[in-house]
Design a protein around this motif. Structure first.
Motif, PDB file in Angstrom:
ATOM      1  N   ILE A  66       0.846  -1.200   0.000  1.00 55.87           N
ATOM      2  CA  ILE A  66       0.000   0.000   0.000  1.00 55.87           C
ATOM      3  C   ILE A  66       0.880   1.247   0.000  1.00 55.87           C
ATOM      4  CG2 ILE A  66      -1.777   1.297   1.260  1.00 55.87           C
ATOM      5  CD1 ILE A  66      -2.482  -1.390   2.636  1.00 55.87           C
ATOM      6  N   GLY A  67       0.484   2.249  -0.774  1.00 54.97           N
ATOM      7  CA  GLY A  67       1.183   3.528  -0.768  1.00 54.97           C
ATOM      8  C   GLY A  67       0.388   4.589  -0.035  1.00 54.97           C
ATOM      9  N   ILE A  68       1.085   5.497   0.629  1.00 52.25           N
ATOM     10  CA  ILE A  68       0.474   6.688   1.220  1.00 52.25           C
ATOM     11  C   ILE A  68       1.198   7.880   0.617  1.00 52.25           C
ATOM     12  CG2 ILE A  68       0.079   8.036   3.324  1.00 52.25           C
ATOM     13  CD1 ILE A  68      -0.093   5.423   4.864  1.00 52.25           C
ATOM     14  N   HIS A  69       0.459   8.753  -0.055  1.00 52.27           N
ATOM     15  CA  HIS A  69       1.035   9.942  -0.668  1.00 52.27           C
ATOM     16  C   HIS A  69       0.615  11.161   0.143  1.00 52.27           C
ATOM     17  CE1 HIS A  69       1.417   7.934  -4.910  1.00 52.27           C
ATOM     18  NE2 HIS A  69       1.990   7.245  -3.947  1.00 52.27           N
ATOM     19  N   LEU A  70       1.595  11.836   0.701  1.00 46.90           N
ATOM     20  CA  LEU A  70       1.348  13.014   1.532  1.00 46.90           C
ATOM     21  C   LEU A  70       1.609  14.274   0.724  1.00 46.90           C
ATOM     22  CD1 LEU A  70       3.224  11.761   4.717  1.00 46.90           C
ATOM     23  CD2 LEU A  70       0.756  11.697   4.294  1.00 46.90           C
ATOM     24  N   LEU A  71       0.666  15.197   0.723  1.00 48.16           N
ATOM     25  CA  LEU A  71       0.794  16.479   0.025  1.00 48.16           C
ATOM     26  C   LEU A  71       0.746  17.588   1.059  1.00 48.16           C
ATOM     27  CD1 LEU A  71      -1.788  15.816  -2.823  1.00 48.16           C
ATOM     28  CD2 LEU A  71       0.685  15.562  -2.948  1.00 48.16           C
ATOM     29  N   GLU A  72       1.819  18.369   1.156  1.00 48.93           N
ATOM     30  CA  GLU A  72       1.846  19.448   2.139  1.00 48.93           C
ATOM     31  C   GLU A  72       0.973  20.595   1.646  1.00 48.93           C
ATOM     32  OE1 GLU A  72       5.218  22.096   4.300  1.00 48.93           O
ATOM     33  OE2 GLU A  72       5.459  19.911   4.272  1.00 48.93           O
ATOM     34  N   ALA A  73       0.054  21.026   2.487  1.00 46.23           N
ATOM     35  CA  ALA A  73      -0.943  22.029   2.098  1.00 46.23           C
ATOM     36  C   ALA A  73      -0.298  23.381   1.814  1.00 46.23           C
ATOM     37  CB  ALA A  73      -1.986  22.170   3.204  1.00 46.23           C
ATOM     38  N   ILE A  95      -9.368   5.323   7.373  1.00 49.26           N
ATOM     39  CA  ILE A  95      -8.615   4.323   6.622  1.00 49.26           C
ATOM     40  C   ILE A  95      -8.402   3.165   7.585  1.00 49.26           C
ATOM     41  CG2 ILE A  95      -6.483   3.811   5.378  1.00 49.26           C
ATOM     42  CD1 ILE A  95      -6.072   6.886   5.213  1.00 49.26           C
ATOM     43  N   SER A  96      -8.647   1.942   7.134  1.00 56.89           N
ATOM     44  CA  SER A  96      -8.499   0.783   8.010  1.00 56.89           C
ATOM     45  C   SER A  96      -7.354  -0.099   7.538  1.00 56.89           C
ATOM     46  CB  SER A  96      -9.803  -0.024   8.022  1.00 56.89           C
ATOM     47  OG  SER A  96      -9.668  -1.142   8.869  1.00 56.89           O
ATOM     48  N   PHE A  97      -6.489  -0.478   8.468  1.00 60.30           N
ATOM     49  CA  PHE A  97      -5.393  -1.407   8.211  1.00 60.30           C
ATOM     50  C   PHE A  97      -5.624  -2.652   9.055  1.00 60.30           C
ATOM     51  CE2 PHE A  97      -3.505   2.799   7.505  1.00 60.30           C
ATOM     52  CZ  PHE A  97      -2.979   2.630   6.238  1.00 60.30           C
ATOM     53  N   GLU A  98      -5.279  -3.779   8.508  1.00 58.59           N
ATOM     54  CA  GLU A  98      -5.497  -5.053   9.187  1.00 58.59           C
ATOM     55  C   GLU A  98      -4.175  -5.600   9.713  1.00 58.59           C
ATOM     56  OE1 GLU A  98      -6.804  -8.916   7.046  1.00 58.59           O
ATOM     57  OE2 GLU A  98      -8.611  -7.937   7.788  1.00 58.59           O
ATOM     58  N   THR A  99      -4.219  -6.177  10.915  1.00 64.08           N
ATOM     59  CA  THR A  99      -3.025  -6.744  11.533  1.00 64.08           C
ATOM     60  C   THR A  99      -3.390  -7.989  12.324  1.00 64.08           C
ATOM     61  OG1 THR A  99      -1.158  -6.299  13.024  1.00 64.08           O
ATOM     62  CG2 THR A  99      -3.253  -5.305  13.608  1.00 64.08           C
ATOM     63  N   PHE A 132      -9.008   2.870  17.060  1.00 65.79           N
ATOM     64  CA  PHE A 132      -9.213   4.078  16.274  1.00 65.79           C
ATOM     65  C   PHE A 132      -8.363   5.192  16.867  1.00 65.79           C
ATOM     66  CE2 PHE A 132     -13.036   1.572  15.723  1.00 65.79           C
ATOM     67  CZ  PHE A 132     -13.279   1.671  14.364  1.00 65.79           C
ATOM     68  N   PHE A 133      -7.671   5.934  16.015  1.00 63.60           N
ATOM     69  CA  PHE A 133      -6.865   7.069  16.461  1.00 63.60           C
ATOM     70  C   PHE A 133      -6.666   8.009  15.276  1.00 63.60           C
ATOM     71  CE2 PHE A 133      -4.153   3.529  15.308  1.00 63.60           C
ATOM     72  CZ  PHE A 133      -3.164   4.075  14.507  1.00 63.60           C
ATOM     73  N   HIS A 134      -6.159   9.215  15.568  1.00 62.22           N
ATOM     74  CA  HIS A 134      -5.951  10.219  14.531  1.00 62.22           C
ATOM     75  C   HIS A 134      -4.471  10.360  14.204  1.00 62.22           C
ATOM     76  CE1 HIS A 134      -9.912  11.877  16.122  1.00 62.22           C
ATOM     77  NE2 HIS A 134     -10.151  11.588  14.861  1.00 62.22           N
ATOM     78  N   ASP A 135      -4.195  10.681  12.941  1.00 60.87           N
ATOM     79  CA  ASP A 135      -2.823  11.028  12.567  1.00 60.87           C
ATOM     80  C   ASP A 135      -2.613  12.506  12.919  1.00 60.87           C
ATOM     81  OD1 ASP A 135      -3.793  12.665  10.507  1.00 60.87           O
ATOM     82  OD2 ASP A 135      -2.831  11.535   8.898  1.00 60.87           O
ATOM     83  N   PRO A 136      -1.421  13.074  12.679  1.00 58.67           N
ATOM     84  CA  PRO A 136      -1.170  14.466  13.101  1.00 58.67           C
ATOM     85  C   PRO A 136      -2.120  15.498  12.490  1.00 58.67           C
ATOM     86  CG  PRO A 136       0.891  13.367  12.580  1.00 58.67           C
ATOM     87  CD  PRO A 136      -0.205  12.432  12.165  1.00 58.67           C
ATOM     88  N   ASP A 137      -2.759  15.155  11.362  1.00 53.54           N
ATOM     89  CA  ASP A 137      -3.659  16.102  10.709  1.00 53.54           C
ATOM     90  C   ASP A 137      -5.123  15.837  11.011  1.00 53.54           C
ATOM     91  OD1 ASP A 137      -1.809  17.785   9.001  1.00 53.54           O
ATOM     92  OD2 ASP A 137      -1.187  15.766   8.476  1.00 53.54           O
ATOM     93  N   GLY A 138      -5.408  14.850  11.852  1.00 53.18           N
ATOM     94  CA  GLY A 138      -6.785  14.574  12.227  1.00 53.18           C
ATOM     95  C   GLY A 138      -7.478  13.520  11.389  1.00 53.18           C
ATOM     96  N   TYR A 139      -6.744  12.871  10.457  1.00 51.27           N
ATOM     97  CA  TYR A 139      -7.348  11.774   9.704  1.00 51.27           C
ATOM     98  C   TYR A 139      -7.478  10.564  10.611  1.00 51.27           C
ATOM     99  CZ  TYR A 139      -6.312  14.550   5.541  1.00 51.27           C
ATOM    100  OH  TYR A 139      -6.250  15.556   4.615  1.00 51.27           O
ATOM    101  N   MET A 140      -8.630   9.915  10.558  1.00 55.90           N
ATOM    102  CA  MET A 140      -8.882   8.751  11.410  1.00 55.90           C
ATOM    103  C   MET A 140      -8.233   7.505  10.811  1.00 55.90           C
ATOM    104  SD  MET A 140     -10.920   7.590  14.041  1.00 55.90           S
ATOM    105  CE  MET A 140     -12.463   8.455  14.023  1.00 55.90           C
ATOM    106  N   ILE A 141      -7.620   6.728  11.664  1.00 56.80           N
ATOM    107  CA  ILE A 141      -7.033   5.447  11.282  1.00 56.80           C
ATOM    108  C   ILE A 141      -7.655   4.366  12.145  1.00 56.80           C
ATOM    109  CG2 ILE A 141      -4.908   4.074  11.218  1.00 56.80           C
ATOM    110  CD1 ILE A 141      -3.419   6.734  10.819  1.00 56.80           C
ATOM    111  N   GLU A 142      -7.994   3.269  11.511  1.00 56.01           N
ATOM    112  CA  GLU A 142      -8.463   2.085  12.243  1.00 56.01           C
ATOM    113  C   GLU A 142      -7.430   0.988  12.065  1.00 56.01           C
ATOM    114  OE1 GLU A 142     -11.902  -1.411  12.162  1.00 56.01           O
ATOM    115  OE2 GLU A 142     -11.928   0.160  10.635  1.00 56.01           O
ATOM    116  N   ILE A 143      -7.171   0.270  13.134  1.00 56.12           N
ATOM    117  CA  ILE A 143      -6.370  -0.955  13.093  1.00 56.12           C
ATOM    118  C   ILE A 143      -7.292  -2.061  13.565  1.00 56.12           C
ATOM    119  CG2 ILE A 143      -4.359  -2.173  13.999  1.00 56.12           C
ATOM    120  CD1 ILE A 143      -3.553   0.241  12.372  1.00 56.12           C
ATOM    121  N   CYS A 144      -7.350  -3.160  12.817  1.00 54.87           N
ATOM    122  CA  CYS A 144      -8.258  -4.238  13.209  1.00 54.87           C
ATOM    123  C   CYS A 144      -7.675  -5.596  12.840  1.00 54.87           C
ATOM    124  CB  CYS A 144      -9.624  -4.065  12.530  1.00 54.87           C
ATOM    125  SG  CYS A 144      -9.589  -4.338  10.755  1.00 54.87           S
TER     126      CYS A 144
END
Length: 197
Positions: A66-73, A95-99, A132-144
């Motif tokens: 999986i790729g994550i592309h970050l664009l600085e505002a 965004i949900s990631f499985e582990t 569930f938690f937020h990244d530094p910009d407030g995007y929600m991440i799920e780990i399941c």
């Protein structure tokens, strides 16, 4: 009227072979591409990869297929950032990631003082753990550990399943594609270091 016009859209979709699609990347606008890249490296084990010379500052990260592309505002993009949220709402976009090892992610979040919410979902005799938690910009991440739920299609549509291999690839040269799982079975930090060496 042609045969095609007489055929319903539902019939066409059921008869046609499924598209060959895979998740390539998720793109996120962020305040600081450096801060966000460090977060995805340290918390989720992603590694930086080369990106084209765009006129916008950013970073590309990759791991687990999986790729994550970050664009600085830029100044005119600030409104694209999610509003700052103190509350964690699992029903929000995420965004949900499985582990296989939810506990290991909990340890990382605690060590980094990252606020999270933990839930369990019972379904057909299985119980799935969710974080569930937020990244530094407030995007929600799920780990399941959602692999515990069997994927059961509704209706007759044929679905293509991603590879269920439980061993993440250490080949950093794999193109930014493949619908894959975030599997923290191996040490991701070691994998990224060895791939960059």
């Amino acid at each position: 009227m042609t045969d095609l016009q007489e055929t319903s859209t539902d019939q066409l979709e059921e008869e046609a072979p499924p598209l060959s699609l895979k998740l390539n990347h998720v793109s996120l606008v962020c305040k600081s591409s450096e801060d966000s890249a460090r977060f995805y490296e340290k918390v989720l084990g992603f590694g930086r990869i080369k990106r084209p010379d765009f006129d916008i500052k950013g970073a590309w990260l990759y791991n687990y297929g999986i790729g994550i592309h970050l664009l600085e505002a830029k100044q005119n993009m600030i409104e694209l950032l999610p509003p700052k949220k103190d509350e964690i709402n699992p029903e929000d976009n995420h965004i949900s990631f499985e582990t296989e090892d939810v506990g290991r992610i909990i340890d990382k979040l605690k060590a980094m003082s990252i606020k999270y919410e933990q839930r369990t979902v019972p379904f057909k005799g299985e119980v799935v753990d969710q974080l569930f938690f937020h990244d530094p910009d407030g995007y929600m991440i799920e780990i399941c550990n959602c692999y515990k739920f069997k994927t059961e299609p509704i209706g007759a549509r044929r679905l293509l399943m991603a590879s269920a291999s439980l061993t993440p690839s250490t080949d950093i040269h794999v193109p930014c594609s493949c619908c894959a799982f975030l599997l923290m079975k191996n040490e991701p930090d070691d994998m990224v270091r060895s791939a960059q060496a």
